[in-house]
Design an enzyme around this catalytic site. Sequence first.
Site, PDB file in Angstrom:
ATOM      1  N   CYS A  99       0.824  -1.205   0.000  1.00 51.74           N
ATOM      2  CA  CYS A  99       0.000   0.000   0.000  1.00 51.74           C
ATOM      3  C   CYS A  99       0.855   1.251   0.000  1.00 51.74           C
ATOM      4  O   CYS A  99       1.924   1.275   0.586  1.00 51.74           O
ATOM      5  CB  CYS A  99      -0.834   0.088   1.263  1.00 51.74           C
ATOM      6  SG  CYS A  99      -1.963  -1.241   1.484  1.00 51.74           S
ATOM      7  N   TRP A 155      -3.248  -2.641  -1.239  1.00 46.71           N
ATOM      8  CA  TRP A 155      -2.943  -4.039  -1.557  1.00 46.71           C
ATOM      9  C   TRP A 155      -3.650  -4.835  -0.476  1.00 46.71           C
ATOM     10  O   TRP A 155      -3.217  -4.882   0.669  1.00 46.71           O
ATOM     11  CB  TRP A 155      -1.432  -4.264  -1.529  1.00 46.71           C
ATOM     12  CG  TRP A 155      -1.018  -5.619  -1.989  1.00 46.71           C
ATOM     13  CD1 TRP A 155      -0.820  -6.039  -3.280  1.00 46.71           C
ATOM     14  CD2 TRP A 155      -0.732  -6.766  -1.165  1.00 46.71           C
ATOM     15  NE1 TRP A 155      -0.441  -7.365  -3.301  1.00 46.71           N
ATOM     16  CE2 TRP A 155      -0.382  -7.838  -2.023  1.00 46.71           C
ATOM     17  CE3 TRP A 155      -0.743  -7.006   0.208  1.00 46.71           C
ATOM     18  CZ2 TRP A 155      -0.042  -9.102  -1.561  1.00 46.71           C
ATOM     19  CZ3 TRP A 155      -0.411  -8.281   0.677  1.00 46.71           C
ATOM     20  CH2 TRP A 155      -0.058  -9.305  -0.212  1.00 46.71           C
ATOM     21  N   GLY A 211      -0.941  -1.571   6.710  1.00 44.15           N
ATOM     22  CA  GLY A 211      -0.662  -2.507   7.790  1.00 44.15           C
ATOM     23  C   GLY A 211      -1.861  -3.390   8.083  1.00 44.15           C
ATOM     24  O   GLY A 211      -2.789  -3.489   7.268  1.00 44.15           O
ATOM     25  N   GLU A 214      16.781 -18.385  -7.591  1.00 47.98           N
ATOM     26  CA  GLU A 214      16.423 -17.021  -7.981  1.00 47.98           C
ATOM     27  C   GLU A 214      15.865 -17.011  -9.413  1.00 47.98           C
ATOM     28  O   GLU A 214      14.909 -16.305  -9.715  1.00 47.98           O
ATOM     29  CB  GLU A 214      17.655 -16.101  -7.840  1.00 47.98           C
ATOM     30  CG  GLU A 214      17.468 -14.667  -8.265  1.00 47.98           C
ATOM     31  CD  GLU A 214      16.362 -13.915  -7.525  1.00 47.98           C
ATOM     32  OE1 GLU A 214      15.830 -14.412  -6.521  1.00 47.98           O
ATOM     33  OE2 GLU A 214      16.001 -12.820  -8.007  1.00 47.98           O
ATOM     34  N   LYS A 219      12.155 -15.701 -10.397  1.00 50.21           N
ATOM     35  CA  LYS A 219      11.898 -14.645 -11.397  1.00 50.21           C
ATOM     36  C   LYS A 219      10.867 -15.129 -12.403  1.00 50.21           C
ATOM     37  O   LYS A 219       9.961 -14.404 -12.783  1.00 50.21           O
ATOM     38  CB  LYS A 219      13.178 -14.251 -12.159  1.00 50.21           C
ATOM     39  CG  LYS A 219      14.180 -13.424 -11.418  1.00 50.21           C
ATOM     40  CD  LYS A 219      13.806 -11.977 -11.247  1.00 50.21           C
ATOM     41  CE  LYS A 219      13.169 -11.691  -9.937  1.00 50.21           C
ATOM     42  NZ  LYS A 219      13.832 -11.761  -8.712  1.00 50.21           N
ATOM     43  N   GLU A 243       7.429 -15.231 -10.803  1.00 44.92           N
ATOM     44  CA  GLU A 243       6.905 -13.903 -10.464  1.00 44.92           C
ATOM     45  C   GLU A 243       6.319 -13.190 -11.668  1.00 44.92           C
ATOM     46  O   GLU A 243       5.246 -12.609 -11.581  1.00 44.92           O
ATOM     47  CB  GLU A 243       8.041 -13.010  -9.913  1.00 44.92           C
ATOM     48  CG  GLU A 243       8.400 -13.258  -8.481  1.00 44.92           C
ATOM     49  CD  GLU A 243       9.550 -12.364  -8.030  1.00 44.92           C
ATOM     50  OE1 GLU A 243       9.443 -11.771  -6.951  1.00 44.92           O
ATOM     51  OE2 GLU A 243      10.573 -12.262  -8.735  1.00 44.92           O
ATOM     52  N   HIS A 251      16.276 -37.866  -6.034  1.00 37.69           N
ATOM     53  CA  HIS A 251      15.481 -38.067  -4.812  1.00 37.69           C
ATOM     54  C   HIS A 251      14.040 -37.600  -4.993  1.00 37.69           C
ATOM     55  O   HIS A 251      13.344 -37.352  -4.021  1.00 37.69           O
ATOM     56  CB  HIS A 251      16.144 -37.339  -3.636  1.00 37.69           C
ATOM     57  CG  HIS A 251      17.518 -37.864  -3.340  1.00 37.69           C
ATOM     58  ND1 HIS A 251      17.738 -39.072  -2.738  1.00 37.69           N
ATOM     59  CD2 HIS A 251      18.736 -37.360  -3.633  1.00 37.69           C
ATOM     60  CE1 HIS A 251      19.038 -39.292  -2.637  1.00 37.69           C
ATOM     61  NE2 HIS A 251      19.667 -38.259  -3.183  1.00 37.69           N
ATOM     62  N   LYS A 287       5.798  -4.709  -3.918  1.00 38.44           N
ATOM     63  CA  LYS A 287       7.182  -4.443  -3.535  1.00 38.44           C
ATOM     64  C   LYS A 287       7.164  -3.847  -2.130  1.00 38.44           C
ATOM     65  O   LYS A 287       6.167  -3.288  -1.713  1.00 38.44           O
ATOM     66  CB  LYS A 287       7.780  -3.441  -4.521  1.00 38.44           C
ATOM     67  CG  LYS A 287       9.297  -3.444  -4.486  1.00 38.44           C
ATOM     68  CD  LYS A 287       9.900  -3.102  -5.806  1.00 38.44           C
ATOM     69  CE  LYS A 287      11.391  -3.201  -5.742  1.00 38.44           C
ATOM     70  NZ  LYS A 287      11.877  -4.503  -6.204  1.00 38.44           N
TER      71      LYS A 287
HETATM   72  N1  HGA Z   1      -5.239  -4.035   5.961  1.00 48.23           N
HETATM   73  C1  HGA Z   1      -5.587  -2.957   5.070  1.00 48.23           C
HETATM   74  C2  HGA Z   1      -4.346  -2.319   4.483  1.00 48.23           C
HETATM   75  C3  HGA Z   1      -3.527  -3.328   3.725  1.00 48.23           C
HETATM   76  C4  HGA Z   1      -2.078  -2.939   3.463  1.00 48.23           C
HETATM   77  O1  HGA Z   1      -1.438  -2.200   4.182  1.00 48.23           O
HETATM   78  N2  HGA Z   1      -1.469  -3.510   2.410  1.00 48.23           N
HETATM   79  O2  HGA Z   1      -0.101  -3.217   2.117  1.00 48.23           O
HETATM   80  C5  HGA Z   1      -6.536  -3.415   3.988  1.00 48.23           C
HETATM   81  O3  HGA Z   1      -6.646  -4.620   3.700  1.00 48.23           O
HETATM   82  O4  HGA Z   1      -7.202  -2.558   3.410  1.00 48.23           O
END
Ligand code: HGA
Length: 609
Positions: free
Chosen positions: A2, A74, A100, A482, A486, A489, A505, A604
């Site tokens: 976020c 996110w 968070g 790695e 990549k 990802e 194995h 990221k």
């Molecule tokens: N928990 C919050 C914020 C998510 C967050 O910080 N993502 O990096 C939410 O889900 O909206």
Amino acid sequence: MCGIAGAVAQRDVAEILIEGLRRLEYRGYDSAGVAVINGGELQRTRRVGKVQELSAAIESEPLAGGTGIAHTRWATHGEPNQSNAHPHISTDTIAVVHNGIIENHVKLREMLKGLGYCFSSDTDTEVICHLVHHELKSHSSLLAAVQATVKQLEGAYGTVVIDKTDNERMIVARSGSPLVIGYGLGEHFVASDQLALLPVTRSFAFLEEGDVAEVTRREVNIFDVDGNAVTREIKESEVTHDAGDKGEYRHYMLKEIYEQPRALAHTLDGRIAAGQVLDSAFGDNATKLLKDIKHVQIIACGTSYHAGMAARYWLEDWAGVSCNVEIASEFRYRKSHLFPNSLLVTISQSGETADTLAALRLAKEMGYKATMTICNAPGSSLVRESDMAYMMKAGAEIGVASTKAFTVQLAGLLMLTAVVGRNNGMDEGLQAQITQSLQSMPAKVEQALGLDDAIAELAEDFADKHHALFLGRGDQYPIAMEGALKLKEISYIHAEAYASGELKHGPLALIDADMPVIVVAPNNELLEKLKSNVEEVRARGGLMYVFADRDAQFESDDTMKVIPVPHCDEFMAALIYTIPMQLLSYHVALIKGTDVDQPRNLAKSVTVE
Ligand code: HGA
């Protein structure tokens, strides 16, 4: 992850905030939103998808106002849809953005519902704005209400709160998620990363854990976790690379792959003299703190973990100290033993990786002799909280899939090997070989980039594949890991890496013509062993792509394509063989048409656990 941007100014701020979000887009997100106070009312626009969608919506219905907050989300709690996008609003009055996870959100939600609050999202975040609204009833200021609110939160937050009845102010609070205050002339800003604010200021103060700050146009007042007024140093930004510029390249990832010779030259600059790596590469106290190190514990996540794994071979082989490497999210939740004279090394591009930071804090409690971080972000939490820091100086890395940060981490870890080894009796000849190798890395990487066209052609073979196997031995095993990471990802092809001795194995059962096998084969003492493993694959009808030294004597045939990699010594082989792995994943992703710089579901700077 976020992104947060906020502003208190005398001009309309929506455009500034949107530009801030654009600059944080590279972190990966699923929705975006902005809220401003206009004429005593909150105006909010939110969209699922890219910041561009939000920007277009605001262009057709402009938001005016000098105080505002914005966010790229996110999702951790609740689907990525419009009602879960931030900012969240309580009772049409308080608007909040948050990075968070609030771990006690269920309990708080029940309590707030009992008080009559209605929830309009499934997020954990929404409890913050209702709590602030509730606390305002018994506190005389927004600052006091936020201070009372954060005392009730468990988990991690970087949060910004505004109140429509007071367009002079925003309150910001940090615990576990970074926040930086930007100082302008008669205006102030806040963001989760200074990159967001570079168009408007270069003066920043980083909030510390537990800080709450009141930010108005004229003043910034910061209070620590106990409510004491504190000052946090205002520094000029050292960020030299403009994150917003892709230059001539189609993607940030490609730009960053090609920046590696320069990034390596920067990281070496001023750190080698008279044929020796200088202790000062690791900070002012390094001479004293690295003196009697007998054991190194490396902690990291993802790509950084692979760099640590390669370094374990070097520290044990060349520096003569024991070394463990562990994923941060595992280390932090188990009981581990502390060896005498242990150095803890964390590796993180952003310096804010939540699990790595928690592992560092745990290690400090355990009593490690010293802590060091290998990090690309000056002023980040890992840098501030470690005894020593190796600043990578790789320049901003925007592509979610790490490239130049990885190779620069490898260079930093090889320097650490030289310094720890020297203190541990490494002979001068070996030290000189390592420093020579370090100094020739930029030119050798430049040569390896010459493989680009050949690899672009090869990538066609992978476009219809669903799986791939990567093999390596010794310090090339982490490079195979790695390479597989990549490919996963950015091209979404399922890829696994094995130490090639492990083939029989289990993974040999997977070999058939639909499972390409990528082999990293420098000319080292394990080459003959690796060749036997290649034969095991050939005997089972596997199709191989062998990245090999010219002296390794592999020849292309129906079952094997050999890609000659520039000849290099054993000290830089891991780093050099990384380059074709990066190019391969990039070209496969291009052919598959995936979002190279912002792959689905990824972010990221992983600031949540
Ligand atoms: N928990 C919050 C914020 C998510 C967050 O910080 N993502 O990096 C939410 O889900 O909206």
